[in-house]
Enzyme design. Sequence first.
Site, mmCIF file in Angstrom:
data_model
loop_
_atom_site.group_PDB
_atom_site.id
_atom_site.type_symbol
_atom_site.label_atom_id
_atom_site.label_comp_id
_atom_site.label_asym_id
_atom_site.label_seq_id
_atom_site.Cartn_x
_atom_site.Cartn_y
_atom_site.Cartn_z
ATOM 1 N N LYS A 65 0.838 -1.191 0.000
ATOM 2 C CA LYS A 65 0.000 0.000 0.000
ATOM 3 C C LYS A 65 0.882 1.254 0.000
ATOM 4 O O LYS A 65 1.936 1.267 0.636
ATOM 5 C CB LYS A 65 -0.809 -0.043 1.296
ATOM 6 N N ASN A 99 5.311 1.145 -2.751
ATOM 7 C CA ASN A 99 4.647 2.197 -3.515
ATOM 8 C C ASN A 99 4.917 3.535 -2.828
ATOM 9 O O ASN A 99 4.407 3.813 -1.747
ATOM 10 C CB ASN A 99 3.146 1.870 -3.556
ATOM 11 N N ASN A 127 -12.878 4.406 -5.474
ATOM 12 C CA ASN A 127 -12.304 4.523 -4.143
ATOM 13 C C ASN A 127 -11.697 5.884 -3.929
ATOM 14 O O ASN A 127 -11.230 6.550 -4.839
ATOM 15 C CB ASN A 127 -11.270 3.421 -3.872
ATOM 16 N N CYS A 149 -1.721 9.103 -8.012
ATOM 17 C CA CYS A 149 -2.857 8.857 -7.130
ATOM 18 C C CYS A 149 -3.865 9.984 -7.256
ATOM 19 O O CYS A 149 -3.542 11.147 -7.055
ATOM 20 C CB CYS A 149 -2.427 8.753 -5.672
HETATM 21 C C1 LIG Z 1 -8.907 0.527 -2.599
HETATM 22 C C2 LIG Z 1 -7.790 0.861 -3.528
HETATM 23 C C3 LIG Z 1 -6.617 1.479 -3.038
HETATM 24 C C4 LIG Z 1 -5.581 1.806 -3.891
HETATM 25 N N1 LIG Z 1 -4.435 2.359 -3.377
HETATM 26 C C5 LIG Z 1 -3.380 2.600 -4.197
HETATM 27 C C6 LIG Z 1 -2.136 3.087 -3.685
HETATM 28 O O1 LIG Z 1 -1.963 3.258 -2.483
HETATM 29 N N2 LIG Z 1 -1.127 3.349 -4.567
HETATM 30 C C7 LIG Z 1 -1.262 3.124 -5.907
HETATM 31 O O2 LIG Z 1 -0.326 3.365 -6.668
HETATM 32 N N3 LIG Z 1 -2.419 2.639 -6.425
HETATM 33 C C8 LIG Z 1 -3.472 2.375 -5.599
HETATM 34 N N4 LIG Z 1 -4.636 1.849 -6.135
HETATM 35 C C9 LIG Z 1 -4.715 1.567 -7.572
HETATM 36 C C10 LIG Z 1 -4.400 0.088 -7.865
HETATM 37 O O3 LIG Z 1 -3.096 -0.235 -7.473
HETATM 38 C C11 LIG Z 1 -4.599 -0.197 -9.362
HETATM 39 O O4 LIG Z 1 -3.698 0.608 -10.099
HETATM 40 C C12 LIG Z 1 -6.010 0.072 -9.822
HETATM 41 O O5 LIG Z 1 -6.921 -0.371 -8.849
HETATM 42 C C13 LIG Z 1 -6.351 -0.551 -11.156
HETATM 43 O O6 LIG Z 1 -6.265 -1.941 -11.108
HETATM 44 P P1 LIG Z 1 -7.582 -2.881 -10.894
HETATM 45 O O7 LIG Z 1 -8.581 -2.462 -11.912
HETATM 46 O O8 LIG Z 1 -7.075 -4.278 -11.086
HETATM 47 O O9 LIG Z 1 -8.050 -2.639 -9.518
HETATM 48 C C14 LIG Z 1 -5.694 1.523 -5.270
HETATM 49 C C15 LIG Z 1 -6.857 0.920 -5.762
HETATM 50 C C16 LIG Z 1 -7.891 0.580 -4.909
HETATM 51 C C17 LIG Z 1 -9.122 -0.082 -5.485
#
Ligand SMILES: Cc1cc2nc3c(=O)[nH]c(=O)nc-3n(C[C@H](O)[C@H](O)[C@H](O)COP(=O)(O)O)c2cc1C
Lengths: 256, 256, 303, 303
Positions: free
Chosen positions: D45, D99, D69, D130
């Site tokens: 995270k 990250n 989110n 982000c």
């Molecule tokens: C609840 C949640 C928290 C996330 N927190 C981060 C984060 O801390 N840092 C980051 O680079 N991406 C974060 N992301 C993005 C994910 O790493 C990813 O890039 C994004 O969800 C797209 O992939 P997916 O469609 O498989 O979920 C977060 C996504 C979600 C759903």
Amino acid sequence: MKEEECRVAANTIIQGRYYLMKIESAYISEKSKPGNFVMVAVSGSNDPLLKRPFGIFKIDPPYFYIYYEVVGRGSKLLASKKEEDRVMVVGPLGNVFPEYENENILFVGGGRGIAPLYFAIEKYSGSNNISLIYGARSKEDLLFTEELKKFPLKETAFYTDDGSGFTKGLVTTDIKEIINRNGINVTFSCGPDKMFESLNEEIGSLGIRNFVSLEAFMGCGFGICYSCVVKGSDGKYKKVCSDGPVFRMEEIKWQT
Amino acid sequence: MKEEECRVAANTIIQGRYYLMKIESAYISEKSKPGNFVMVAVSGSNDPLLKRPFGIFKIDPPYFYIYYEVVGRGSKLLASKKEEDRVMVVGPLGNVFPEYENENILFVGGGRGIAPLYFAIEKYSGSNNISLIYGARSKEDLLFTEELKKFPLKETAFYTDDGSGFTKGLVTTDIKEIINRNGINVTFSCGPDKMFESLNEEIGSLGIRNFVSLEAFMGCGFGICYSCVVKGSDGKYKKVCSDGPVFRMEEIKWQT
Amino acid sequence: MADLTADLGFIKLKNPVIPASGTFGYGGEFLQFFDLDLLGAFVMKGVYTDERGGNEPPRIWETPSGLLNSIGLAGPGAEGLTKIIKDVASKTSTPIIVNVCGGTDEEYLEVARILDVMKEVAMLELNISCPNVRAGGSCPAQSSSDTRRVVKLVKENTEKPLIVKLSPNVSDISSIARSAEEAGADAISVVNTFLGLALDIEKRKPVFKNFFAGLSGPAIKPLALKIVWEVANAVSIPVIGIGGIMTGRDVLEFILAGAAAVQTGTVNIVEPTGSVRIISETLELMDELKINNLEEIRGGLKI
Amino acid sequence: MADLTADLGFIKLKNPVIPASGTFGYGGEFLQFFDLDLLGAFVMKGVYTDERGGNEPPRIWETPSGLLNSIGLAGPGAEGLTKIIKDVASKTSTPIIVNVCGGTDEEYLEVARILDVMKEVAMLELNISCPNVRAGGSCPAQSSSDTRRVVKLVKENTEKPLIVKLSPNVSDISSIARSAEEAGADAISVVNTFLGLALDIEKRKPVFKNFFAGLSGPAIKPLALKIVWEVANAVSIPVIGIGGIMTGRDVLEFILAGAAAVQTGTVNIVEPTGSVRIISETLELMDELKINNLEEIRGGLKI
Ligand SMILES: Cc1cc2nc3c(=O)[nH]c(=O)nc-3n(C[C@H](O)[C@H](O)[C@H](O)COP(=O)(O)O)c2cc1C
Ligand SMILES: Cc1cc2nc3c(=O)[nH]c(=O)nc-3n(C[C@H](O)[C@H](O)[C@H](O)COP(=O)(O)OP(=O)(O)OC[C@H]3O[C@@H](n4cnc5c(N)ncnc54)[C@H](O)[C@@H]3O)c2cc1C
Ligand SMILES: Cc1cc2nc3c(=O)[nH]c(=O)nc-3n(C[C@H](O)[C@H](O)[C@H](O)COP(=O)(O)OP(=O)(O)OC[C@H]3O[C@@H](n4cnc5c(N)ncnc54)[C@H](O)[C@@H]3O)c2cc1C
Ligand SMILES: Cc1cc2nc3c(=O)[nH]c(=O)nc-3n(C[C@H](O)[C@H](O)[C@H](O)COP(=O)(O)O)c2cc1C
Ligand code: FES
Ligand code: FES
């Protein structure tokens, strides 16, 4: 905890919007304690995407039960499941009600909040002196009163907001008297947020141990998405799914 | 045509991947003719989003039947429906096989392509001289042979690719002889694209009237999204759902 | 009972629900399902000057809660369309909107002119945002200057109210919307489809011959709602919100985001009576939430 | 049996599946479900220098096949994280990726430096994308110059391989990816979440206090796949594909689009053992399609 595809052994309508689902899982039924919950997949597709949290109502290994109210799309889909259907379940999740012996415990349930309490009452009524306050909007929402009466309870008080079927009132109406009368030193409660707010006002400063089982909208259910937070009295967020769902009343920052 | 929520009266596995679903709809069962199809919602959610097309296999007002093969996610979801479940259906859709009298008609079915032909055979066998060629990969894929034999058919020939259960061969193996022997002047066929290609090579230039019922991946099923097109022999695209699914063989631009 | 009227300034619609271009055929195809008079208005499938066959199949691909399409604007051409318009106009009094397409400025103008003179046409919708015609999905709506030029040209040479349909595949939608407004647009409709890709592992090829395709349907709703809010805050002409609308609740969300009316797209494909259901759901929800009319909530977000 | 190795150049992973940041906690939480050694790698995270509480709830909202989110990067801060990293590193030999977040250039640098010295950290992922921290969802990954500056700063002051995570909320992803490459990025990961909006009709308010939120999950897959293809064609460093991956088939599609490995996000939230299922599905599908190794299909689209 585990992620499992489980067989629906029964899914029956109890009354109105309320259902009882019997699910087969040796693992979950044996590992669960009162307070635990499960995340249940309501569809086998990407929509709705999230599993839904439900408290464990009762166990009877290799089965466990959830008692649920149809309030939206997910619970409606769940209600449409039939015997022999399969559902993905993650559990048991969350923390549990503390295990006491020889205490005078009061259970306070609001509406479907009776679900995790039922399991606790069943389990703890043998080794403690137990009383119960249970209220809901109307008698259509106050289920399992007959079953509950079969447990060895010192005092029971049932209320409905509209006075239908039972005493008109809220769970807080006579709570102080009940606490005094039964020498209560521990309470376990579960219900809507408004009930907790009133409970906190009424009994938050009585100096007894009050435990609340909270609900929150959840993503994962096991502590990794940080979405189910409530503000603690220390100003820090707590995750309902993994720090809870059971908290000491004073840990939470109540609105009022 | 109409969009209706219909009751599933039965959904039974016939064999292997093949199912028969009995659906209640006074409207569709009364309006349907051989060749028509319906679009069926396989889930009540947004995923999968599209309804799936299925030929009408049989009618028995207020019921109609679809005979389907589980090939992907949508048909798998359909197979999971139980009696009393409800499905959204749009139909009847598409054009129909021409209605002939006193002709010598040959039906050529490949695999699940028997579905729309079954309805046509049932309906037209009384007023025409009918023969049938029906083939599939193996005997596990060649269903309803006993039921089909009960119709007054001049000649029937069943084939399997692997020779299991029936003559080893393709629907085209003896087709010319069968056409000659029975004085066939009309053919109605339905099956996979490869079957149509071979059919076209074998009988496309015999000077008889050949009708094919095509499949295509569909969006709407009633002519508005322009997604289900096939190239016509005139170089223009035709919509399988509303210009078809039944076409004269020479209207289509075949690969070979 | 709530008042469903949707006010676009230059026209009042009986309700805010307008089936979107390319998802409603030429309207007449839906007569077998319901009375077109029930709709606020409807938009015909996009048209060029000449008759077109459209792209090679496959033309659609199902994605999670979405639909990729690469239809390529098959159609009868503007002249051919006039006959179709007359025919459907004789069967309904609901305002007809024509979706005007072009490969060049001249073509946009020619198509617009042919349709501008028809009394059966209530409005023109200038489709400068179709991703399925040019290579790589490019279109005039990707640049402020192209947008300004094409809108100006068409607006100066036509009489009908002109809706300009924008693409979500841009970084600064607000400035493009303002360019359209400055060039004379009477309303903005957003969004057209999002560029997406589908691949076929078996063949190791793109699913679509055109490579990219346009994503529509409920999957895009949260993205579209954001863009509609941005555009509604950038311009003072009415905005027509589009993108993944499936329910009456979705309609009210777009109105709350600032839309004066909405277009329903993919829902018409997957559920032929969907737009009519959405109209009744909108009414029911307004009654339930005691919203008397759309203006009461339009753009009325408490922030 | 197919060879699942994923080659990022600076490191070889035993398979291409890497749980994504924010959807996998700090890794340890998943030990109760499976052995972390099964994974190609995993990303923790996102972390800032200081301990953060994150945004006011609600923090997630379900959309059709998607998830919005606005978590706001709650976390223990970089120093606090080092203890957590040591703990989980003692339980697995799978490469750990951190990250790295920052509100300013200096913060990015500080966080990166703290983690750069840890032998337990295999790579840094610079999260310049982000959408849930600054107003309006802005971030360095929205401009080539900001991207270049931040990447250069961190790269010049750290030793570990540096993955740069980009945002899909831009019009020209290729040029931003090239800026990151030129500034020294060792790999690019795309996509972070798409900006979306959810509204609450009852309250007439945005669902999220931050207004916009980030859309993830299967809904975005066709959009993400397009972007990954574009980035893979724009740069020569390895690309890690992210966006809506739910199945082994999805993994191979991203590899075919040009990704060297993938990250799985939302699936970990909705299905704790999802990433492990995806790994076996990938292997099975490769065997079925007689694909011997990932390099055989990587970027191998026949066009
Ligand atoms: C609840 C949640 C928290 C996330 N927190 C981060 C984060 O801390 N840092 C980051 O680079 N991406 C974060 N992301 C993005 C994910 O790493 C990813 O890039 C994004 O969800 C797209 O992939 P997916 O469609 O498989 O979920 C977060 C996504 C979600 C759903
Ligand atoms: C630990 C725990 C135990 C529970 N035990 C039980 C139980 O035993 N029995 C039972 O009946 N219920 C129980 N619940 C509640 C149950 O999980 C919900 O009723 C269920 O998830 C609703 O799902 P739905 O799809 O039917 O409703 P939805 O359509 O998802 O929504 C229902 C309500 O939630 C609101 N909502 C939706 N998304 C969000 C969001 N992101 N943030 C805030 N609110 C949102 C909606 O506005 C609506 O009012 C429990 C909840 C928790 C957290
Ligand atoms: C008029 C008509 C009548 C039919 N009648 C019958 C019938 O009576 N019985 C029966 O069993 N079947 C019938 N079919 C076929 C049936 O509709 C399909 O088998 C069904 O839709 C498959 O859905 P699925 O979700 O199970 O499979 P899917 O998972 O959707 O896919 C199955 C196959 O279709 C391919 N596919 C998916 N999307 C596309 C696309 N956009 N373009 C091209 N190919 C794609 C997939 O790659 C896969 O090979 C008929 C089809 C038509 C058009
Ligand atoms: C099959 C299909 C064809 C379309 N054709 C057109 C078109 O001709 N002109 C146009 O402006 N938009 C066209 N669109 C875009 C829709 O009008 C609409 O903007 C888009 O689908 C988003 O709305 P939705 O999510 O409700 O579908 C088409 C969309 C689909 C799905
Ligand atoms: S629901 Fe994910 S952290 Fe609680
Ligand atoms: S499926 Fe839509 S036109 Fe044929």
